[in-house]
Design a protein around this motif. Structure first.
Motif, PDB file in Angstrom:
ATOM      1  N   SER A 163       0.859  -1.185   0.000  1.00 30.89           N
ATOM      2  CA  SER A 163       0.000   0.000   0.000  1.00 30.89           C
ATOM      3  C   SER A 163       0.890   1.228   0.000  1.00 30.89           C
ATOM      4  O   SER A 163       2.102   1.132   0.259  1.00 30.89           O
ATOM      5  CB  SER A 163      -0.911   0.015   1.239  1.00 30.89           C
ATOM      6  OG  SER A 163      -0.156   0.310   2.396  1.00 30.89           O
TER       7      SER A 163
ATOM      8  N   LEU B 296       0.780   3.594   2.210  1.00 29.74           N
ATOM      9  CA  LEU B 296       1.247   3.833   3.577  1.00 29.74           C
ATOM     10  C   LEU B 296       2.362   2.863   3.967  1.00 29.74           C
ATOM     11  O   LEU B 296       3.274   3.235   4.703  1.00 29.74           O
ATOM     12  CB  LEU B 296       0.083   3.769   4.568  1.00 29.74           C
ATOM     13  CG  LEU B 296      -0.816   5.011   4.542  1.00 29.74           C
ATOM     14  CD1 LEU B 296      -1.965   4.856   5.533  1.00 29.74           C
ATOM     15  CD2 LEU B 296      -0.029   6.279   4.859  1.00 29.74           C
TER      16      LEU B 296
ATOM     17  N   GLU C 217       5.413   4.444   2.596  1.00 29.32           N
ATOM     18  CA  GLU C 217       5.828   5.599   3.391  1.00 29.32           C
ATOM     19  C   GLU C 217       6.489   5.141   4.697  1.00 29.32           C
ATOM     20  O   GLU C 217       7.513   5.679   5.125  1.00 29.32           O
ATOM     21  CB  GLU C 217       4.615   6.484   3.702  1.00 29.32           C
ATOM     22  CG  GLU C 217       4.008   7.085   2.441  1.00 29.32           C
ATOM     23  CD  GLU C 217       2.832   8.018   2.737  1.00 29.32           C
ATOM     24  OE1 GLU C 217       2.620   8.362   3.921  1.00 29.32           O
ATOM     25  OE2 GLU C 217       2.145   8.409   1.785  1.00 29.32           O
TER      26      GLU C 217
ATOM     27  N   THR D 235      -0.983  10.026   5.972  1.00 31.61           N
ATOM     28  CA  THR D 235       0.449  10.282   6.147  1.00 31.61           C
ATOM     29  C   THR D 235       0.680  10.982   7.477  1.00 31.61           C
ATOM     30  O   THR D 235       1.570  10.623   8.257  1.00 31.61           O
ATOM     31  CB  THR D 235       0.981  11.150   4.989  1.00 31.61           C
ATOM     32  OG1 THR D 235       0.748  10.473   3.762  1.00 31.61           O
ATOM     33  CG2 THR D 235       2.457  11.431   5.142  1.00 31.61           C
TER      34      THR D 235
ATOM     35  N   PHE E  38      -0.840  12.532  -6.462  1.00 30.57           N
ATOM     36  CA  PHE E  38      -1.849  13.321  -7.177  1.00 30.57           C
ATOM     37  C   PHE E  38      -1.417  13.655  -8.594  1.00 30.57           C
ATOM     38  O   PHE E  38      -2.233  13.670  -9.503  1.00 30.57           O
ATOM     39  CB  PHE E  38      -2.146  14.627  -6.415  1.00 30.57           C
ATOM     40  CG  PHE E  38      -3.344  14.557  -5.532  1.00 30.57           C
ATOM     41  CD1 PHE E  38      -3.565  13.441  -4.740  1.00 30.57           C
ATOM     42  CD2 PHE E  38      -4.265  15.601  -5.474  1.00 30.57           C
ATOM     43  CE1 PHE E  38      -4.673  13.359  -3.916  1.00 30.57           C
ATOM     44  CE2 PHE E  38      -5.379  15.529  -4.657  1.00 30.57           C
ATOM     45  CZ  PHE E  38      -5.584  14.410  -3.878  1.00 30.57           C
TER      46      PHE E  38
ATOM     47  N   LYS F 299      -3.744   4.756  -6.887  1.00 31.98           N
ATOM     48  CA  LYS F 299      -4.455   5.864  -7.518  1.00 31.98           C
ATOM     49  C   LYS F 299      -4.162   5.910  -9.024  1.00 31.98           C
ATOM     50  O   LYS F 299      -4.530   4.984  -9.731  1.00 31.98           O
ATOM     51  CB  LYS F 299      -4.090   7.155  -6.785  1.00 31.98           C
ATOM     52  CG  LYS F 299      -4.110   7.030  -5.239  1.00 31.98           C
ATOM     53  CD  LYS F 299      -5.482   6.788  -4.658  1.00 31.98           C
ATOM     54  CE  LYS F 299      -5.476   6.410  -3.174  1.00 31.98           C
ATOM     55  NZ  LYS F 299      -4.730   7.286  -2.269  1.00 31.98           N
TER      56      LYS F 299
ATOM     57  N   LEU G  84      -4.486  -2.198  -4.627  1.00 33.53           N
ATOM     58  CA  LEU G  84      -3.874  -1.356  -3.606  1.00 33.53           C
ATOM     59  C   LEU G  84      -2.360  -1.533  -3.712  1.00 33.53           C
ATOM     60  O   LEU G  84      -1.872  -2.660  -3.843  1.00 33.53           O
ATOM     61  CB  LEU G  84      -4.361  -1.852  -2.242  1.00 33.53           C
ATOM     62  CG  LEU G  84      -4.341  -0.931  -1.033  1.00 33.53           C
ATOM     63  CD1 LEU G  84      -5.301   0.231  -1.226  1.00 33.53           C
ATOM     64  CD2 LEU G  84      -4.734  -1.712   0.220  1.00 33.53           C
TER      65      LEU G  84
HETATM   66  C1  LIG Z   1      -4.155   7.225  -0.982  1.00 35.44           C
HETATM   67  C2  LIG Z   1      -2.975   8.077  -0.677  1.00 35.44           C
HETATM   68  C3  LIG Z   1      -1.945   7.623   0.155  1.00 35.44           C
HETATM   69  C4  LIG Z   1      -1.990   6.287   0.866  1.00 35.44           C
HETATM   70  O1  LIG Z   1      -1.968   5.226  -0.015  1.00 35.44           O
HETATM   71  P1  LIG Z   1      -2.675   3.802   0.253  1.00 35.44           P
HETATM   72  O2  LIG Z   1      -2.400   3.064  -0.988  1.00 35.44           O
HETATM   73  O3  LIG Z   1      -4.125   4.077   0.503  1.00 35.44           O
HETATM   74  O4  LIG Z   1      -2.020   3.232   1.473  1.00 35.44           O
HETATM   75  C5  LIG Z   1      -0.844   8.452   0.327  1.00 35.44           C
HETATM   76  N1  LIG Z   1      -0.770   9.670  -0.246  1.00 35.44           N
HETATM   77  C6  LIG Z   1      -1.756  10.139  -1.030  1.00 35.44           C
HETATM   78  C7  LIG Z   1      -1.615  11.487  -1.640  1.00 35.44           C
HETATM   79  C8  LIG Z   1      -2.887   9.374  -1.271  1.00 35.44           C
HETATM   80  O5  LIG Z   1      -3.860   9.859  -2.047  1.00 35.44           O
END
Ligand SMILES: *Cc1c(COP(=O)(O)O)cnc(C)c1O
Length: 411
Positions: free
Chosen positions: A101, A103, A106, A130, A203, A225, A234
């Motif tokens: 994922s 997170l 990160e 975050t 983004f 995303k 994911l």
């Molecule tokens: C969704 C998102 C995350 C976290 O990612 P996951 O895949 O949900 O763990 C981190 N940063 C941004 C900008 C996000 O949109």
């Protein structure tokens, strides 16, 4: 059981594994690399699409004699390697590591950098998860955290001088207010106090901007995303251009183990092949919608960097290839109107997340940003966020305008 470090193909100095011949050259166009980097056809059969290596372990030709360097799939799997090579190419990095994922990515990066006593400075509008990760996992462990307005370089300079952080963490455009911050200027400021500069590029996606080329030290993604792009997987990634940090992150990917599964890695690769065309269309649709909604009586503000009146427009025009598919609106009727609007569109489905081909609508206060309610990261309660998909733009505009006109009728 002895397990050697990851046989990542993406340049970890610990690498014991194969480096598949790259099918793309670094100088090639982004759209070409998105399709070919790390995507060698399968040599045994000629299959154009490399197979999904659904295996947890690899046969050894003798003890410690690995075929292609692969031993055990937490340390390395060819499908994950193909995604990592692709991501490194698209972000212009030396190495990429993929995770289960965003997170998890990160977390692994921060573990590689931080120790108790270190300070983190982040934007005051970073992704809520975050902030929660640092505030509720790293802070109890002994790290300290402060937030700052990243579009105000003087404020950032003062915060850096006062706190001497180990990490400067930013996100641009930001979520959900679409504020644009200057990656090159912030990288310089961060480096002037010895901080590592991390950009969450979720983004924008690497199609719109490549933070490493602007001086950042690390890029993170929720590949859930735009990179995956179809709301069906994911994932997360860290992309780096320092061999030293790559070695640490590569070790933790293996040593902590929040890796992406081969199937998830394969789906992400499949999504990335169309990233360039998708993000072009997301951006064109979002711009058309933003332009159409400005001045609608039910809308008090449209936040989209592609609009000339947006405070970050000029910077975004320099820093980004287009303005992306995310925008947010504030409603004249306040929080009640915002909630009603978010619940009354049809094509724009009410859901968390973003970056997929289908359009989504969200009410950040109660959804994506619920975890930061009441903190300095709280978002306006009359705000609705749109992830504009790649459907026909006329249909999308009709859906939004019908819902907005309906609010007017209710008043
Ligand atoms: C969704 C998102 C995350 C976290 O990612 P996951 O895949 O949900 O763990 C981190 N940063 C941004 C900008 C996000 O949109």
């Amino acid at each position: 059981m002895a397990i050697t470090p990851t046989p990542s193909s993406s340049g970890s100095p610990d690498s014991v594994g194969p480096t598949p011949a790259a099918t793309s050259q670094p100088g090639q166009d982004f759209a070409t690399r998105a399709i070919h980097a790390g995507q060698e056809f399968e040599p045994g059969t000629g299959a154009v699409v490399p197979p999904i290596f659904m295996t947890s372990t690899f046969v050894q030709d003798g003890i410690g004699n690995f075929r292609g360097g692969y031993e055990y799939a937490r340390g390395g799997n060819p499908t994950r390697d193909s995604l990592q090579e692709l991501l490194a190419s698209l972000e212009g990095g030396l190495a990429a590591y993929s995770f289960a994922s965003g997170l998890a990515a990160e977390d692994t990066l921060l573990r590689a950098i931080l120790k108790p006593g270190d300070h983190v400075v982040m934007g005051n509008d970073v992704y809520g998860g975050t902030h929660r990760l640092v505030n509720r996992v790293f802070v109890p462990w002994g790290v300290t955290l402060s937030t700052v307005e990243m579009t105000d370089l003087d404020a950032v300079r003062a915060e850096l001088a006062a706190t001497q952080p180990k990490v400067l963490w930013l996100e641009t455009p930001s979520n959900p207010l679409m504020k644009v911050s200057d990656i090159a200027a912030l990288a310089e400021l961060g480096h002037s106090v010895g901080a590592l500069v991390v950009v969450d590029n979720t983004f924008a996606s690497p199609y719109l901007q490549q933070p490493l080329s602007l001086g950042a030290d690390a890029v993170v993604h929720s590949t859930t995303k735009y990179l995956g792009g179809h709301s069906d997987v994911l994932g997360g990634a860290v992309i780096l251009d320092s061999a030293e940090l790559a070695e640490k992150v590569g070790f933790l990917q293996f040593g902590v183990g929040a890796v992406s599964s081969p199937f998830d890695a394969w789906l992400t690769v499949r999504g990335i092949k169309t990233l360039a065309v998708r993000v072009e269309k997301h951006s064109a649709n979002a711009l058309a919608i933003a332009e159409r909604l400005v001045g609608h009586p039910a809308v008090s503000a449209v936040h989209y960097p592609g609009l000339p009146g947006h405070p970050g427009h000029e910077l975004a025009s320099r820093q980004m290839r287009a303005y992306g598919g995310m925008l947010s609106l504030q409603l004249s009727g306040g929080p009640a109107a915002a909630r009603a609007f978010a619940e009354s569109t049809h094509l724009f489905q009410l859901a968390e997340s973003l970056g997929g081909v289908e359009s989504l609508i969200g009410y950040p206060t109660e959804m994506t940003h619920a975890s930061v309610k009441g903190t300095e990261l709280a978002v306006p309660e009359d705000l609705v966020r749109l992830s504009v998909g790649i459907e026909g733009v006329g249909d999308l505009v009709d859906d939004l305008v019908t819902a907005l006109d309906g609010l007017d009728a209710q008043r």
